[in-house]
Motif scaffolding. Structure first.
Motif, PDB file in Angstrom:
ATOM      1  N   TRP A   1       0.854  -1.189   0.000  1.00 43.54           N
ATOM      2  CA  TRP A   1       0.000   0.000   0.000  1.00 43.54           C
ATOM      3  C   TRP A   1       0.880   1.226   0.000  1.00 43.54           C
ATOM      4  O   TRP A   1       2.027   1.190   0.437  1.00 43.54           O
ATOM      5  CB  TRP A   1      -0.976  -0.016   1.166  1.00 43.54           C
ATOM      6  CG  TRP A   1      -0.358   0.163   2.525  1.00 43.54           C
ATOM      7  CD1 TRP A   1       0.403  -0.743   3.201  1.00 43.54           C
ATOM      8  CD2 TRP A   1      -0.443   1.317   3.357  1.00 43.54           C
ATOM      9  NE1 TRP A   1       0.790  -0.227   4.420  1.00 43.54           N
ATOM     10  CE2 TRP A   1       0.284   1.033   4.545  1.00 43.54           C
ATOM     11  CE3 TRP A   1      -1.065   2.547   3.229  1.00 43.54           C
ATOM     12  CZ2 TRP A   1       0.409   1.949   5.580  1.00 43.54           C
ATOM     13  CZ3 TRP A   1      -0.943   3.461   4.263  1.00 43.54           C
ATOM     14  CH2 TRP A   1      -0.224   3.149   5.423  1.00 43.54           C
ATOM     15  N   ARG A   2       0.355   2.332  -0.514  1.00 39.79           N
ATOM     16  CA  ARG A   2       1.110   3.579  -0.603  1.00 39.79           C
ATOM     17  C   ARG A   2       0.139   4.763  -0.598  1.00 39.79           C
ATOM     18  O   ARG A   2      -1.026   4.629  -0.954  1.00 39.79           O
ATOM     19  CB  ARG A   2       1.932   3.673  -1.888  1.00 39.79           C
ATOM     20  CG  ARG A   2       2.878   2.530  -2.185  1.00 39.79           C
ATOM     21  CD  ARG A   2       4.122   2.588  -1.337  1.00 39.79           C
ATOM     22  NE  ARG A   2       5.098   1.571  -1.706  1.00 39.79           N
ATOM     23  CZ  ARG A   2       5.134   0.333  -1.236  1.00 39.79           C
ATOM     24  NH1 ARG A   2       4.222  -0.074  -0.384  1.00 39.79           N
ATOM     25  NH2 ARG A   2       6.061  -0.512  -1.615  1.00 39.79           N
TER      26      ARG A   2
ATOM     27  N   ASP B   1       9.138   4.064  -0.296  1.00 35.08           N
ATOM     28  CA  ASP B   1       8.533   2.730  -0.217  1.00 35.08           C
ATOM     29  C   ASP B   1       8.754   2.069   1.140  1.00 35.08           C
ATOM     30  O   ASP B   1       7.886   1.366   1.650  1.00 35.08           O
ATOM     31  CB  ASP B   1       9.097   1.822  -1.311  1.00 35.08           C
ATOM     32  CG  ASP B   1       8.558   2.152  -2.688  1.00 35.08           C
ATOM     33  OD1 ASP B   1       7.445   2.709  -2.783  1.00 35.08           O
ATOM     34  OD2 ASP B   1       9.250   1.849  -3.677  1.00 35.08           O
TER      35      ASP B   1
ATOM     36  N   TYR C   1       6.148   2.042   4.174  1.00 38.23           N
ATOM     37  CA  TYR C   1       4.881   1.322   4.106  1.00 38.23           C
ATOM     38  C   TYR C   1       5.111  -0.181   4.247  1.00 38.23           C
ATOM     39  O   TYR C   1       5.452  -0.862   3.286  1.00 38.23           O
ATOM     40  CB  TYR C   1       4.181   1.605   2.776  1.00 38.23           C
ATOM     41  CG  TYR C   1       3.919   3.074   2.535  1.00 38.23           C
ATOM     42  CD1 TYR C   1       2.765   3.677   3.027  1.00 38.23           C
ATOM     43  CD2 TYR C   1       4.814   3.855   1.813  1.00 38.23           C
ATOM     44  CE1 TYR C   1       2.512   5.023   2.801  1.00 38.23           C
ATOM     45  CE2 TYR C   1       4.564   5.202   1.584  1.00 38.23           C
ATOM     46  CZ  TYR C   1       3.419   5.781   2.077  1.00 38.23           C
ATOM     47  OH  TYR C   1       3.166   7.105   1.853  1.00 38.23           O
TER      48      TYR C   1
ATOM     49  N   SER D   1      -0.127   0.749   9.519  1.00 39.38           N
ATOM     50  CA  SER D   1       0.133   2.162   9.775  1.00 39.38           C
ATOM     51  C   SER D   1       1.476   2.561   9.206  1.00 39.38           C
ATOM     52  O   SER D   1       2.378   1.731   9.091  1.00 39.38           O
ATOM     53  CB  SER D   1       0.129   2.461  11.274  1.00 39.38           C
ATOM     54  OG  SER D   1      -1.144   2.280  11.816  1.00 39.38           O
ATOM     55  N   ALA D   2       1.593   3.834   8.891  1.00 38.04           N
ATOM     56  CA  ALA D   2       2.874   4.388   8.429  1.00 38.04           C
ATOM     57  C   ALA D   2       3.015   5.794   8.989  1.00 38.04           C
ATOM     58  O   ALA D   2       2.043   6.557   9.008  1.00 38.04           O
ATOM     59  CB  ALA D   2       2.927   4.432   6.905  1.00 38.04           C
TER      60      ALA D   2
ATOM     61  N   VAL E   1      -4.982   6.791  -1.273  1.00 33.72           N
ATOM     62  CA  VAL E   1      -4.406   5.583  -0.678  1.00 33.72           C
ATOM     63  C   VAL E   1      -4.642   4.456  -1.669  1.00 33.72           C
ATOM     64  O   VAL E   1      -5.782   4.213  -2.070  1.00 33.72           O
ATOM     65  CB  VAL E   1      -5.099   5.238   0.656  1.00 33.72           C
ATOM     66  CG1 VAL E   1      -4.507   3.980   1.255  1.00 33.72           C
ATOM     67  CG2 VAL E   1      -5.027   6.405   1.619  1.00 33.72           C
TER      68      VAL E   1
END
Length: 160
Positions: A89-90, A106, A109, A123-124, A138
């Protein structure tokens, strides 16, 4: 014809003026687009809150971002994943239909791994504040190594 103010009119005007004077007005201008974001909020509120509904195929969920002190913490909650499946995910600038630059690197994430019931959370913490004058989305990818196929997406919004 003569108009008369009710007895409550002056009190309401004073109350409204007091409320607005106690509010915090924040503006932010995107230097590239010139788009200006204006927020009127309580002076006690700290930071900004963003949210997104995420959808794609059988995947649904939500993302929330809390922006405070120049950093953003994004949490993603997903449903409808294949049990034990892992996804990348990003966060990107732009909307789902027109993604722009990656926000952060990257490595920020961690992959999302679904539980046996097909739910997952990740979470990030990004080293930057999301800019209210920009759009963000997202993206949930098909797998950790296949980041060209978007399995689900949601547009982040700082609107209440």
């Amino acid at each position: 014809m003569q108009h008369r103010l009710s007895a409550h009119g002056p009190r309401m005007a004073v109350a409204l003026a007091a409320l607005l004077s106690a509010a915090c007005v924040r503006t932010r201008t995107d230097p590239v687009t010139g788009k200006v974001d204006v927020d009127v909020e309580s002076p006690l509120k700290r930071g900004e809150d963003w949210k997104a509904g995420i959808a794609g195929g059988s995947i649904t969920g939500q993302a929330r971002a809390a922006v405070l002190n120049g950093q953003s913490t994004v949490t993603v909650n997903l449903n409808g994943l294949a049990p034990s499946a892992t996804h990348a995910w990003r966060i990107f600038e732009g909307k789902c239909a027109t993604a722009g630059a990656l926000v952060g690197g990257d490595a920020l994430y961690a992959p999302i791994t679904a539980s046996a019931d097909g739910t997952a959370q990740a979470s990030a913490r990004l080293g930057v504040a999301l800019d209210e004058a920009k759009d963000y989305n997202v993206r949930i990818y098909a797998s950790p190594t296949e980041t060209t196929t978007v399995a689900a997406c949601g547009d982040l919004s700082d609107s209440a």
